[in-house]
Design a protein around this motif. Structure first.
Motif, PDB file in Angstrom:
ATOM      1  N   ALA A 158       0.949  -0.886   0.213  1.00 26.43           N
ATOM      2  CA  ALA A 158      -0.412   0.266  -0.221  1.00 26.43           C
ATOM      3  C   ALA A 158       1.051   0.805   0.492  1.00 26.43           C
ATOM      4  O   ALA A 158       2.358   1.340   0.262  1.00 26.43           O
ATOM      5  N   GLU A 159      -0.078   2.208  -0.449  1.00 29.82           N
ATOM      6  CA  GLU A 159       0.867   3.646  -0.350  1.00 29.82           C
ATOM      7  C   GLU A 159       1.544   3.611   1.216  1.00 29.82           C
ATOM      8  O   GLU A 159       0.573   3.523   2.201  1.00 29.82           O
ATOM      9  N   HIS A 160       2.926   4.221   1.371  1.00 31.86           N
ATOM     10  CA  HIS A 160       3.516   4.678   3.125  1.00 31.86           C
ATOM     11  C   HIS A 160       2.412   5.470   2.990  1.00 31.86           C
ATOM     12  O   HIS A 160       2.110   4.852   5.011  1.00 31.86           O
ATOM     13  N   GLU A 161       2.273   6.416   3.362  1.00 31.75           N
ATOM     14  CA  GLU A 161       1.281   7.235   3.872  1.00 31.75           C
ATOM     15  C   GLU A 161      -0.176   6.397   4.630  1.00 31.75           C
ATOM     16  O   GLU A 161      -0.349   6.384   5.704  1.00 31.75           O
ATOM     17  N   LYS A 200      -3.309   3.763   8.859  1.00 28.90           N
ATOM     18  CA  LYS A 200      -4.216   2.332   8.876  1.00 28.90           C
ATOM     19  C   LYS A 200      -3.664   1.720   9.717  1.00 28.90           C
ATOM     20  O   LYS A 200      -4.144   1.254  11.489  1.00 28.90           O
ATOM     21  N   ALA A 201      -2.157   1.791  10.650  1.00 30.29           N
ATOM     22  CA  ALA A 201      -1.497   1.159  11.861  1.00 30.29           C
ATOM     23  C   ALA A 201      -1.088   1.782  12.373  1.00 30.29           C
ATOM     24  O   ALA A 201      -2.334   1.636  13.802  1.00 30.29           O
ATOM     25  N   TRP A 214      -3.439   1.454  16.221  1.00 27.64           N
ATOM     26  CA  TRP A 214      -2.629   1.273  17.796  1.00 27.64           C
ATOM     27  C   TRP A 214      -3.563   1.970  18.745  1.00 27.64           C
ATOM     28  O   TRP A 214      -4.222   1.427  19.499  1.00 27.64           O
ATOM     29  N   GLU A 215      -4.598   2.548  17.707  1.00 29.61           N
ATOM     30  CA  GLU A 215      -5.171   3.570  19.068  1.00 29.61           C
ATOM     31  C   GLU A 215      -6.567   3.058  19.066  1.00 29.61           C
ATOM     32  O   GLU A 215      -6.707   3.023  20.432  1.00 29.61           O
ATOM     33  N   SER A 216      -7.305   2.115  18.418  1.00 29.67           N
ATOM     34  CA  SER A 216      -8.047   1.544  18.123  1.00 29.67           C
ATOM     35  C   SER A 216      -7.629   0.469  19.840  1.00 29.67           C
ATOM     36  O   SER A 216      -8.496  -0.208  20.427  1.00 29.67           O
TER      37      SER A 216
END
Length: 354
Positions: free
Chosen positions: A249-252, A257-258, A262-264
């Motif tokens: 996927a695109e880096h950004e 998404k990561a 993490w927050e979720s």
């Protein structure tokens, strides 16, 4: 140390192989492939369809296929006759390079060494094993000690350059989650494979969930015709295909998404009382909490049996435990109002508070 004796080199100096890792692009690996599913899902038909395409060098599910000397090892009772009938129903070519055997394996290194020699001398390039259970004998899918020897013998064939397609069962059905997504049994079974094709059925539709080391996860929808007809191989017609998990996927986008994940995850842990801070707080409370080892309860029991009171020496003898811990517990119980302590002559008397 002579580095060359062990093939040690700079990673930057490696010359990558130009050979595709697949016999059938994105579906059948040139080393270890596993086709698995629940009983009656159609996994043996899918395996036979792929075997016929490999034996005849005909396209399969929209992929070009190079003809290979392919041996189908039919290990279920009566499977050789059943497979012959299916082959003829699907108008299998007489000049096909697909072969079959129903020989039963023996649990000896000598037998497997001879079997390997025969495969190599007859030019077998692909071995389709239907199915794993016959290789285990009386062993259990769930026991590593039973599974590893059988997989080790298949690995020896892989080391000789023979591609293997292994037919196996899926995990048990779960009413809430549906079919389990992993092959049945020991994790060693899934660790063995390089490419996986899970076959599930949805009435007339069959779903092939494909995943592995070299491909994004995808799903293929097929119609499986038991009468042998198929537009994209014997028995099979491709209905649709889509990637379900992208490998890149695109880096950004990936980082976003990561970060959201993490927050979720932190929020979910917090709600469940499992965040690192909450765990640390619970650990601190546990460390600070006095370890009474039941001494206060035993002091209370002893004084109930002696309502007139007990001197310290009597109480110390009546209650099990270290004297220091008992003295500390008694003092804390006096401070908490659970016990009374009074000086009577030369004795200190303890009683239960009324």
């Amino acid at each position: 140390m002579n580095n060359n004796a062990f093939g040690i080199k700079r990673l930057s100096e490696v010359t990558p192989s130009s050979e595709t890792p697949f016999l059938i692009e994105g579906l059948v690996h040139r080393t270890a492939t596993m086709i698995y599913g629940r009983p009656k899902a159609g996994k043996s038909f899918v395996a036979l369809s792929a075997a016929m395409a490999l034996g005849e060098g005909t396209p399969w599910l929209g992929r070009e296929v190079e003809a290979k000397n392919t041996l189908l090892w039919a290990l279920d009772p009566g499977q050789e006759d059943e497979t012959w009938q299916r082959f003829n129903t699907a108008n299998g070519a007489k000049e096909s390079r697909l072969f079959i055997t129903d020989v039963r394996p023996e649990d000896t290194d000598e037998w497997w060494a001879e079997f390997s020699d025969v495969l190599l001398s007859t030019g077998v390039e692909v071995l389709i094993v239907d199915n794993l259970s016959a290789l285990l004998g009386r062993g259990s899918y769930n026991n590593d000690a039973d599974v590893r020897p059988a997989l080790g013998r298949l690995q020896a064939l892989l080391d000789e350059g023979i591609a293997i397609v292994l037919v196996h069962h899926a995990g048990k059905f779960n009413e809430e989650q549906g079919s389990q997504k992993s092959p049945m049994g020991s994790t060693a079974i899934e660790a063995w494979g390089r490419q996986f094709v899970q076959v599930t059925d949805d009435q007339e539709l069959r779903i092939l969930r494909v995943y592995g080391n070299n491909t994004p996860e995808k799903e293929l929808g097929i119609a499986l015709n038991f009468n042998g007809e198929g537009d994209d191989g014997a028995f099979v017609t491709l209905i649709g295909e889509e990637e379900t998990v992208a490998m890149s996927a695109e880096h950004e986008e990936l980082v976003a998404k990561a970060r959201a994940r993490w927050e979720s995850r932190k929020e979910r842990q917090k709600k469940q009382g499992r965040s690192p801070q909450q765990k640390a707080g619970k650990k601190l409370e546990t460390v600070r909490a006095p370890k009474t080892n039941g001494i206060p309860e035993r002091i209370i029991d002893a004084l109930r049996e002696n309502p007139v009171g007990m001197g310290w020496n009597e109480l110390d003898k009546a209650v099990t435990g270290a004297s220091g811990a008992k003295s500390k517990a008694a003092n804390e119980m006096v401070q908490a109002g659970t016990l009374t302590r009074s000086k009577e002559g030369n004795r200190t008397i303890y009683r239960l508070a009324r």
